[in-house]
Write an enzyme that holds these catalytic residues in place. Sequence first.
Site, PDB file in Angstrom:
ATOM      1  N   GLU A  96     -33.223  11.486  13.368  1.00  0.00           N
ATOM      2  CA  GLU A  96     -31.986  10.865  13.843  1.00  0.00           C
ATOM      3  C   GLU A  96     -31.203  10.292  12.671  1.00  0.00           C
ATOM      4  O   GLU A  96     -31.773   9.898  11.654  1.00  0.00           O
ATOM      5  CB  GLU A  96     -32.350   9.768  14.867  1.00  0.00           C
ATOM      6  CG  GLU A  96     -31.211   8.936  15.402  1.00  0.00           C
ATOM      7  CD  GLU A  96     -30.110   9.679  16.138  1.00  0.00           C
ATOM      8  OE1 GLU A  96     -29.614  10.685  15.592  1.00  0.00           O
ATOM      9  OE2 GLU A  96     -29.715   9.233  17.234  1.00  0.00           O
ATOM     10  N   ASP A  97     -29.884  10.284  12.815  1.00  0.00           N
ATOM     11  CA  ASP A  97     -29.050   9.767  11.735  1.00  0.00           C
ATOM     12  C   ASP A  97     -29.172   8.252  11.582  1.00  0.00           C
ATOM     13  O   ASP A  97     -29.347   7.744  10.484  1.00  0.00           O
ATOM     14  CB  ASP A  97     -27.569  10.180  11.933  1.00  0.00           C
ATOM     15  CG  ASP A  97     -27.028   9.859  13.324  1.00  0.00           C
ATOM     16  OD1 ASP A  97     -27.734   9.240  14.140  1.00  0.00           O
ATOM     17  OD2 ASP A  97     -25.863  10.251  13.597  1.00  0.00           O
ATOM     18  N   ASP A 100     -29.610   2.110  15.889  1.00  0.00           N
ATOM     19  CA  ASP A 100     -28.703   0.966  16.036  1.00  0.00           C
ATOM     20  C   ASP A 100     -29.300   0.023  17.082  1.00  0.00           C
ATOM     21  O   ASP A 100     -30.273  -0.665  16.783  1.00  0.00           O
ATOM     22  CB  ASP A 100     -27.327   1.527  16.426  1.00  0.00           C
ATOM     23  CG  ASP A 100     -26.225   0.496  16.464  1.00  0.00           C
ATOM     24  OD1 ASP A 100     -26.342  -0.547  15.823  1.00  0.00           O
ATOM     25  OD2 ASP A 100     -25.205   0.736  17.149  1.00  0.00           O
ATOM     26  N   LYS A 128     -29.871  -0.018  11.379  1.00  0.00           N
ATOM     27  CA  LYS A 128     -29.132  -1.289  11.498  1.00  0.00           C
ATOM     28  C   LYS A 128     -30.029  -2.255  12.258  1.00  0.00           C
ATOM     29  O   LYS A 128     -29.840  -2.512  13.446  1.00  0.00           O
ATOM     30  CB  LYS A 128     -27.851  -1.075  12.317  1.00  0.00           C
ATOM     31  CG  LYS A 128     -26.694  -0.458  11.584  1.00  0.00           C
ATOM     32  CD  LYS A 128     -25.450  -0.572  12.468  1.00  0.00           C
ATOM     33  CE  LYS A 128     -24.423   0.463  12.086  1.00  0.00           C
ATOM     34  NZ  LYS A 128     -23.315   0.520  13.055  1.00  0.00           N
ATOM     35  N   PHE A 149     -19.746  -0.169  10.544  1.00  0.00           N
ATOM     36  CA  PHE A 149     -19.660   1.171  11.110  1.00  0.00           C
ATOM     37  C   PHE A 149     -19.554   2.172   9.969  1.00  0.00           C
ATOM     38  O   PHE A 149     -18.652   2.103   9.144  1.00  0.00           O
ATOM     39  CB  PHE A 149     -18.462   1.311  12.057  1.00  0.00           C
ATOM     40  CG  PHE A 149     -18.605   2.505  12.943  1.00  0.00           C
ATOM     41  CD1 PHE A 149     -19.321   2.422  14.126  1.00  0.00           C
ATOM     42  CD2 PHE A 149     -18.049   3.730  12.572  1.00  0.00           C
ATOM     43  CE1 PHE A 149     -19.491   3.544  14.943  1.00  0.00           C
ATOM     44  CE2 PHE A 149     -18.216   4.850  13.380  1.00  0.00           C
ATOM     45  CZ  PHE A 149     -18.936   4.752  14.566  1.00  0.00           C
ATOM     46  N   ARG A 162     -17.933  13.809   9.571  1.00  0.00           N
ATOM     47  CA  ARG A 162     -19.338  14.231   9.470  1.00  0.00           C
ATOM     48  C   ARG A 162     -19.608  14.963   8.152  1.00  0.00           C
ATOM     49  O   ARG A 162     -20.723  14.969   7.653  1.00  0.00           O
ATOM     50  CB  ARG A 162     -19.702  15.175  10.624  1.00  0.00           C
ATOM     51  CG  ARG A 162     -19.720  14.515  11.993  1.00  0.00           C
ATOM     52  CD  ARG A 162     -20.417  15.437  12.979  1.00  0.00           C
ATOM     53  NE  ARG A 162     -20.144  15.104  14.363  1.00  0.00           N
ATOM     54  CZ  ARG A 162     -20.801  14.185  15.077  1.00  0.00           C
ATOM     55  NH1 ARG A 162     -21.771  13.500  14.523  1.00  0.00           N
ATOM     56  NH2 ARG A 162     -20.484  13.955  16.334  1.00  0.00           N
TER      57      ARG A 162
HETATM   58  P1  IMP Z   1     -28.193   3.261  19.560  1.00  0.00           P
HETATM   59  O1  IMP Z   1     -28.490   3.932  20.854  1.00  0.00           O
HETATM   60  O2  IMP Z   1     -27.388   2.005  19.734  1.00  0.00           O
HETATM   61  O3  IMP Z   1     -29.384   3.058  18.684  1.00  0.00           O
HETATM   62  O4  IMP Z   1     -27.162   4.184  18.815  1.00  0.00           O
HETATM   63  C1  IMP Z   1     -27.542   5.302  18.150  1.00  0.00           C
HETATM   64  C2  IMP Z   1     -26.392   6.249  18.069  1.00  0.00           C
HETATM   65  O5  IMP Z   1     -25.150   5.555  17.937  1.00  0.00           O
HETATM   66  C3  IMP Z   1     -26.519   7.130  16.864  1.00  0.00           C
HETATM   67  O6  IMP Z   1     -27.117   8.335  17.232  1.00  0.00           O
HETATM   68  C4  IMP Z   1     -25.089   7.319  16.431  1.00  0.00           C
HETATM   69  O7  IMP Z   1     -24.573   8.466  17.036  1.00  0.00           O
HETATM   70  C5  IMP Z   1     -24.330   6.142  16.982  1.00  0.00           C
HETATM   71  N1  IMP Z   1     -24.029   5.142  15.939  1.00  0.00           N
HETATM   72  C6  IMP Z   1     -24.540   3.904  15.830  1.00  0.00           C
HETATM   73  N2  IMP Z   1     -24.045   3.268  14.772  1.00  0.00           N
HETATM   74  C7  IMP Z   1     -23.195   4.135  14.180  1.00  0.00           C
HETATM   75  C8  IMP Z   1     -22.373   4.059  13.001  1.00  0.00           C
HETATM   76  O8  IMP Z   1     -22.304   3.069  12.249  1.00  0.00           O
HETATM   77  N3  IMP Z   1     -21.639   5.171  12.728  1.00  0.00           N
HETATM   78  C9  IMP Z   1     -21.675   6.290  13.484  1.00  0.00           C
HETATM   79  N4  IMP Z   1     -22.438   6.406  14.583  1.00  0.00           N
HETATM   80  C10 IMP Z   1     -23.185   5.323  14.931  1.00  0.00           C
HETATM   81 MG    MG Z   2     -25.747  10.312  17.025  1.00  0.00          MG
END
Ligand code: IMP
Ligand code: MG
Length: 175
Positions: A96-97, A100, A128, A149, A162
Amino acid sequence: MEELQVLITRAQIAAKVAEIAERITADFAGESVVLIGVLKGATIFLADLARQIKLDATFDFIAVSSYGNTRQHSGEVRLVKDVDQSMAGKNIILVEDILDTGLTLTYIRNLLLAHQPKCFKIAALLDKVSRRTEAIDADYVGFVIPDEFVVGYGLDFAERYRNLPDICVLDSKRA
Ligand code: IMP
Ligand code: MG
């Protein structure tokens, strides 16, 4: 136009990806792994990581929607594309990238654990930590970053950026 500030350079990313690949290669010595990329953000990380993992490896991809075109997490995760093959008895490395809040990976982890894999690990390029609401962590983390972000190296804002080779902070006052 939004403003971009480099946070992590392509050279720093390359060094970190090599390091993670080495750890995965050592941890799974003599075994096969399935790299499961979370579309679309993880594609570039997966492509670079995979080429440095010296193991018998296959790819699969999963797609979920959570963010839409805004920065706020909707709190809901919806499956858009499931994996193509059964993961029963496999060594899964979910790629995963960014981790968050953890909502996305918690959802995907539960979905994949239902396949009863032999092993389940998470590789997240960015983390994060301060934003986490769910009890989930990655086994392989590239960089812990502040609550900004970021875009580039696969990460988007409304599908753009991207293709940037560096990871950049998107000006918070604008987009
Ligand atoms: P989570 O479900 O809150 O952990 O969010 C994960 C997803 O949110 C990642 O797969 C990203 O697609 C997106 N995301 C969260 N933070 C960022 C950011 O700073 N930039 C771009 N995408 C983000
Ligand atoms: Mg994503």
